[in-house]
Design a protein around this motif. Structure first.
Motif, PDB file in Angstrom:
ATOM      1  N   MET A   1       0.844  -1.195   0.000  1.00 56.31           N
ATOM      2  CA  MET A   1       0.000   0.000   0.000  1.00 56.31           C
ATOM      3  C   MET A   1       0.880   1.247   0.000  1.00 56.31           C
ATOM      4  N   LEU A   2       0.583   2.200  -0.898  1.00 50.73           N
ATOM      5  CA  LEU A   2       1.362   3.428  -0.963  1.00 50.73           C
ATOM      6  C   LEU A   2       1.033   4.317   0.229  1.00 50.73           C
ATOM      7  N   LYS A   3       2.063   4.966   0.750  1.00 48.85           N
ATOM      8  CA  LYS A   3       1.885   5.818   1.916  1.00 48.85           C
ATOM      9  C   LYS A   3       2.072   7.268   1.500  1.00 48.85           C
ATOM     10  N   LEU A   4       1.189   8.156   1.970  1.00 44.58           N
ATOM     11  CA  LEU A   4       1.348   9.572   1.699  1.00 44.58           C
ATOM     12  C   LEU A   4       2.603  10.080   2.391  1.00 44.58           C
ATOM     13  N   SER A   5       3.205  11.123   1.836  1.00 42.89           N
ATOM     14  CA  SER A   5       4.492  11.599   2.338  1.00 42.89           C
ATOM     15  C   SER A   5       4.432  12.056   3.787  1.00 42.89           C
ATOM     16  N   ASN A   6       3.243  12.496   4.248  1.00 41.91           N
ATOM     17  CA  ASN A   6       3.141  12.993   5.621  1.00 41.91           C
ATOM     18  C   ASN A   6       2.646  11.930   6.598  1.00 41.91           C
ATOM     19  N   GLU A   7       2.455  10.698   6.126  1.00 43.54           N
ATOM     20  CA  GLU A   7       1.999   9.629   7.004  1.00 43.54           C
ATOM     21  C   GLU A   7       3.181   9.001   7.733  1.00 43.54           C
ATOM     22  N   ARG A   8       2.953   8.665   8.981  1.00 47.15           N
ATOM     23  CA  ARG A   8       4.006   8.034   9.771  1.00 47.15           C
ATOM     24  C   ARG A   8       4.027   6.526   9.541  1.00 47.15           C
ATOM     25  N   ILE A   9       5.193   5.936   9.728  1.00 43.69           N
ATOM     26  CA  ILE A   9       5.339   4.484   9.640  1.00 43.69           C
ATOM     27  C   ILE A   9       4.906   3.903  10.976  1.00 43.69           C
ATOM     28  N   ARG A  10       3.886   3.077  10.947  1.00 41.29           N
ATOM     29  CA  ARG A  10       3.317   2.508  12.175  1.00 41.29           C
ATOM     30  C   ARG A  10       4.008   1.178  12.475  1.00 41.29           C
ATOM     31  N   ILE A  11       4.660   1.116  13.626  1.00 48.36           N
ATOM     32  CA  ILE A  11       5.560   0.008  13.954  1.00 48.36           C
ATOM     33  C   ILE A  11       5.051  -0.767  15.161  1.00 48.36           C
ATOM     34  N   LEU A  12       5.099  -2.091  15.056  1.00 48.35           N
ATOM     35  CA  LEU A  12       4.827  -2.965  16.197  1.00 48.35           C
ATOM     36  C   LEU A  12       6.122  -3.674  16.567  1.00 48.35           C
ATOM     37  N   ILE A  13       6.492  -3.608  17.844  1.00 46.65           N
ATOM     38  CA  ILE A  13       7.701  -4.268  18.344  1.00 46.65           C
ATOM     39  C   ILE A  13       7.299  -5.601  18.964  1.00 46.65           C
ATOM     40  N   VAL A  14       7.944  -6.676  18.513  1.00 43.25           N
ATOM     41  CA  VAL A  14       7.604  -8.014  19.006  1.00 43.25           C
ATOM     42  C   VAL A  14       8.843  -8.629  19.645  1.00 43.25           C
ATOM     43  N   ASP A  15       8.850  -8.670  20.973  1.00 44.07           N
ATOM     44  CA  ASP A  15      10.005  -9.182  21.718  1.00 44.07           C
ATOM     45  C   ASP A  15       9.538  -9.535  23.122  1.00 44.07           C
ATOM     46  N   ASP A  16      10.034 -10.642  23.657  1.00 41.71           N
ATOM     47  CA  ASP A  16       9.583 -11.068  24.982  1.00 41.71           C
ATOM     48  C   ASP A  16      10.389 -10.444  26.119  1.00 41.71           C
ATOM     49  N   HIS A  17      11.293  -9.511  25.798  1.00 39.65           N
ATOM     50  CA  HIS A  17      12.070  -8.824  26.828  1.00 39.65           C
ATOM     51  C   HIS A  17      11.552  -7.390  26.977  1.00 39.65           C
ATOM     52  N   PRO A  18      10.924  -7.058  28.102  1.00 38.71           N
ATOM     53  CA  PRO A  18      10.346  -5.720  28.293  1.00 38.71           C
ATOM     54  C   PRO A  18      11.359  -4.587  28.133  1.00 38.71           C
ATOM     55  N   VAL A  19      12.596  -4.813  28.563  1.00 38.23           N
ATOM     56  CA  VAL A  19      13.612  -3.760  28.463  1.00 38.23           C
ATOM     57  C   VAL A  19      13.898  -3.433  26.997  1.00 38.23           C
ATOM     58  N   VAL A  20      13.941  -4.460  26.154  1.00 39.28           N
ATOM     59  CA  VAL A  20      14.167  -4.248  24.723  1.00 39.28           C
ATOM     60  C   VAL A  20      13.010  -3.457  24.125  1.00 39.28           C
TER      61      VAL A  20
END
Length: 213
Positions: A1-20
């Motif tokens: 899907m194309l993203k508009l230039s002013n749209e932010r990249i929505r990121i999900l972090i997947v890791d079982d270490h809370p500190v990371v």
């Protein structure tokens, strides 16, 4: 899907270490153009968040309790418009890299990667390209030159690692000693080693067998 230039990249972090998760969230949230929508401590939780919140990109650990990173990437193939994936892990064994790319990862980074490189990788992968650092790419190229072990060969290799003799393997698998010898020779040929002990050691070093990691 194309993203508009002013749209932010929505990121999900997947890791079982809370500190990371906390460290990555703080680091990336401070960057213009990035939005960390949350974190998940397991593969199962990650898939649920993907279905509900539809992130653009996953920063995905490989080793987690329950569903690991490879299984997550295979599951993502059955989701409509899945997010892109960058593996972010402590493991750089040949087999980890190879399996990740085959499973669909568009990027592969180690957890000691600099902040600037993580940011660069996210930007590149979000644009639809791959991001694989040179030293990782070299290991991937080397691994791709070698043939995969078959399921039976992996089974026998695991039994060799447990110290089983050819006769014991033959009895356990209900095959002849000659068939076991044939498989062992094929294993050594594919791993490019000269004896059984070296085959097991090489398989553990490359990540074909889990070893003690």
């Amino acid at each position: 899907m194309l993203k508009l230039s002013n749209e932010r990249i929505r990121i999900l972090i997947v890791d079982d270490h809370p500190v990371v998760c906390s460290g990555l969230t703080n680091m990336l949230s401070a960057r213009v153009g990035f939005e960390v929508i949350g974190s998940a401590a397991s593969g199962e939780e990650a898939l649920a968040v993907v279905q509900q919140d539809k992130p653009d990109l996953l920063l995905l650990d490989l080793r987690m309790p329950g569903m690991d990173g490879i299984a997550v990437m295979h599951a993502l193939k059955h989701i409509e418009a899945p997010p892109r994936v960058i593996v972010l892990t402590s493991f750089e064994k040949d087999e980890d890299i190879y399996r990740s790319i085959r499973a669909g990862a568009q990027g592969y980074l180690l957890k000691d990667t600099t902040e600037s490189e993580i940011v660069a990788a996210i930007t590149v992968v979000d644009a639809g390209k791959r991001y694989i650092p040179r030293h990782i790419a070299a290991r991937l190229a080397d691994r791709m030159m070698r043939a995969d072990l078959t399921g039976r060969e992996l089974q026998i290799l695991e039994m060799l690692a447990q110290g089983s003799t050819n006769k014991q393997i033959a009895g356990a698998l209900d095959i002849s000693d000659n068939t076991v010898r044939h498989h062992v020779n094929k294993i050594m040929d594919k791993l490019q080693v000269s004896d059984r002990t070296e085959a097991v050691a090489t398989a553990i070093r490359r990540g074909v067998l889990s070893g003690t990691d």
